[in-house]
Motif scaffolding. Structure first.
Motif, short mmCIF file in Angstrom:
data_model
loop_
_atom_site.label_atom_id
_atom_site.label_comp_id
_atom_site.label_asym_id
_atom_site.label_seq_id
_atom_site.Cartn_x
_atom_site.Cartn_y
_atom_site.Cartn_z
N PHE A 9 -69.89 77.91 2.46
CA PHE A 9 -69.95 78.55 3.78
C PHE A 9 -71.33 79.16 4.01
O PHE A 9 -71.94 78.98 5.08
CB PHE A 9 -68.85 79.62 3.86
CG PHE A 9 -68.83 80.39 5.14
CD1 PHE A 9 -68.34 79.81 6.31
CD2 PHE A 9 -69.30 81.70 5.18
CE1 PHE A 9 -68.32 80.53 7.49
CE2 PHE A 9 -69.28 82.41 6.36
CZ PHE A 9 -68.79 81.83 7.52
N ASN A 13 -74.16 78.05 6.77
CA ASN A 13 -74.75 79.01 7.71
C ASN A 13 -76.28 79.03 7.63
O ASN A 13 -76.96 79.12 8.64
CB ASN A 13 -74.20 80.42 7.48
CG ASN A 13 -72.89 80.66 8.19
OD1 ASN A 13 -72.41 79.80 8.94
ND2 ASN A 13 -72.29 81.80 7.95
N THR A 137 -69.69 84.93 13.75
CA THR A 137 -68.70 84.05 14.39
C THR A 137 -69.39 82.90 15.12
O THR A 137 -68.92 81.76 15.09
CB THR A 137 -67.81 84.85 15.37
OG1 THR A 137 -67.24 85.96 14.68
CG2 THR A 137 -66.71 84.00 15.95
N GLN A 140 -70.31 80.22 12.77
CA GLN A 140 -69.14 79.44 12.38
C GLN A 140 -68.81 78.39 13.46
O GLN A 140 -68.44 77.26 13.16
CB GLN A 140 -67.92 80.33 12.19
CG GLN A 140 -67.98 81.20 10.96
CD GLN A 140 -66.82 82.18 10.90
OE1 GLN A 140 -65.85 82.05 11.62
NE2 GLN A 140 -66.94 83.16 10.02
#
Length: 145
Positions: A9, A13, A137, A140
């Motif tokens: 993750f 990012n 967010t 994501q």
């Protein structure tokens, strides 16, 4: 979430942030080229005095080298401006595809306009902490492809 998932993750990012930073890099490259062109022009208008103690026949120099270098820089500037415009369009199109307007705004202010986090928070009327939540967010939800 396992440690491996967290690592994947975070890596994803970071890739997204690097992609979003491409536009600001293009802006900086354009600025650097413009500054070099300005420096070249100023150097030709106001040549520095050569004070090396050696006799010189004339202060007149051949302009062809100067013009060739200047032309090269101007061509480079044109190419960089085109690349900057393409980069802007790619990133803006992907931001526009996002459904949340706050997320879009955070990404635009941070990566397109290059604002600092404090300025993004002030512009949007949110706390610094809330801006980071929105940014997280947004990353994501941001799709690079």
């Amino acid at each position: 979430m396992t440690e491996e998932q967290k690592k994947e993750f975070q890596e994803e990012n970071e890739k997204k942030k690097e992609y979003l930073r491409l536009y600001r890099r293009a802006v900086r490259r354009e600025k650097d080229i413009l500054e070099e062109i300005q420096r070249l022009r100023l150097d030709k208008m106001f040549p520095s005095v050569v004070n090396d103690g050696m006799p010189h026949g004339s202060s007149q120099t051949d302009l062809s080298d100067y013009i060739a270098i200047l032309d090269e820089q101007i061509e480079l500037l044109k190419e960089e401006r085109l690349e900057k415009a393409r980069c802007y369009k790619r990133i803006e199109d992907r931001i526009r595809m996002m459904s949340n307007e706050d997320e879009q705004t955070v990404l635009r202010l941070r990566y397109i306009q290059g604002l600092k986090w404090e300025d993004v928070a002030a512009e949007m009327g949110y706390s610094w902490k809330q801006i980071h939540r929105i940014h997280s967010t947004a990353l994501q939800n941001f799709k690079m492809t």
